[in-house]
Scaffold this active site. Structure first.
Site, PDB file in Angstrom:
ATOM      1  N   ASP A 180       0.768  -1.067  -0.193  1.00 51.81           N
ATOM      2  CA  ASP A 180       0.119  -0.139  -0.217  1.00 51.81           C
ATOM      3  C   ASP A 180       1.012   1.354   0.132  1.00 51.81           C
ATOM      4  O   ASP A 180       1.414   1.633   1.150  1.00 51.81           O
ATOM      5  CB  ASP A 180      -0.973  -0.084   1.277  1.00 51.81           C
ATOM      6  N   GLU A 213      -0.058  10.267   0.618  1.00 50.87           N
ATOM      7  CA  GLU A 213      -1.440  10.005   0.587  1.00 50.87           C
ATOM      8  C   GLU A 213      -1.924   9.616   2.157  1.00 50.87           C
ATOM      9  O   GLU A 213      -2.809   9.883   2.855  1.00 50.87           O
ATOM     10  CB  GLU A 213      -1.750   8.719  -0.236  1.00 50.87           C
TER      11      GLU A 213
END
Length: 359
Positions: A180, A213
């Site tokens: 991720d 992010e």
């Protein structure tokens, strides 16, 4: 098939939020066939060289950062106090090795402290609560001076999990860190490479590798402003749930294909875009699984509100144990994700675009 070397180099790269410089270098190395540049925030923009500047723009998004830590202060005993960068569960943090990058760019290995049971009180043994303020990194020093002078570590230095990618060719799985969302970065590069020689596309394609992010989707706010996409595909290393739910409840299982996300806390997908993608997957025999997420978010939350309503398709690669040191994924799921993205872009035309834009 997706390049294992690309996966290795991207996932091994040092890159907690705000410190993605090494990841940027890898992206530029493997993206040399594109027109590629980066900004002061470590966002990277890659364009197909056959873009015309006169067609609707499809932005391929993935964030390049990973969850990590930052040194807050150094104790007199030579321990590093840390703050989390991105979402961690405190009980997952202790007793693992990490890498600290000092201001000279040197990498120092440390161990996240965990109190041996011999020194725990009965209350500590019984408690399942762990405060980050009680967790430190030990680099094998005996004093603060040793840490500063010998190791060159200072307040503000970044920290990442110490994990090296392993590929198991017996069952096609990968073990590593930062799935991720370095897997999403892999998908942008592989999708764009598959489209390099296609001069009949109805759209221009731009890759937007967004920084930060994990600390609030900050990079995507910039990339969506700069690219000003007409529609987007967001690639995400999505938390696998196949170990926790039965086969009918699980929506992100390893080896069951790309996850097509209908909704999460940050956005609700464009129904026409979803139908278009699913029809192409069915037609081309690409495995996929639909997901409606109670929690979680992606860069789609920023992108779909950027400068105008932007239809966004979120494609997830199932990844076990995200936001921990170690992740598992299946190579076939990465391939399915790239395959679907390529078909989505290749088959866009005036008719499908008008449906997606609900004209």
């Amino acid at each position: 098939m997706v390049d294992i070397n690309l996966i290795r180099d991207l996932t091994n790269a040092f890159g907690p939020s705000g410190f993605e410089d090494d990841v940027v270098k890898v992206i530029k190395e493997y993206g040399s066939e594109f027109d590629i540049e980066s900004d002061s925030m470590n966002n990277v923009f890659a364009k197909l060289r056959n873009n015309t500047g006169k067609k609707p723009i499809v932005m391929l998004d993935a964030h390049s950062d990973e969850v990590g830590f930052i040194v807050q202060h150094i104790t007199s005993k030579g321990l590093l106090s840390i703050l989390n960068v991105g979402g961690w569960i405190n009980s997952n943090i202790p007793a693992h090795t990490v890498k600290i990058k000092n201001t000279k760019g040197e990498i120092i290995t440390g161990v996240i402290t965990s109190k041996p049971p011999h020194f725990m009180t009965d209350a500590e043994r019984a408690s399942d609560k762990l405060d980050l303020e009680s967790i430190y990194i030990d680099v094998g020093a005996t004093s603060r001076n040793e840490v500063v002078e010998d190791f060159g570590i200072q307040v503000g230095d970044p920290v990442m999990p110490d994990v090296t990618l392993q590929y198991n060719d017996k069952n096609g799985t990968l073990l590593g860190k930062a799935f991720d969302n370095r897997l999403g970065c892999v998908c942008i590069i592989e999708t764009m490479k598959a489209l390099l020689d296609n001069n009949s596309l109805a759209v221009d394609v731009v890759g937007g590798f967004a920084s930060q992010e994990e600390v609030g989707m900050r990079g995507a706010q910039i990339t969506s402003q700069v690219v000003a996409p007409d529609l987007a595909i967001v690639f995400e290393g999505s938390p696998a749930d196949d170990l926790y739910y039965d086969e009918f409840q699980a929506q992100c299982a390893l080896k069951k294909g790309v996850q097509i996300r209908h909704m999460d806390q940050s956005y609700i997908s464009n129904t026409e875009y979803i139908s278009y993608a699913k029809d192409l997957a069915d037609k081309n025999g690409i495995k996929y699984q639909s997901a409606v997420r109670r929690r979680g978010s992606t860069n789609a939350g920023k992108i779909h509100l950027a400068h105008k309503a932007v239809p966004v398709l979120v494609l997830g690669i199932p990844s076990r144990y995200v936001h921990t040191h170690y992740n598992f994924c299946a190579l076939e799921d990465i391939n399915s994700t790239v395959d679907l993205a390529v078909e989505v872009i290749k088959n866009l035309n005036d008719n499908s675009l008008n449906k997606i834009f609900k004209r």
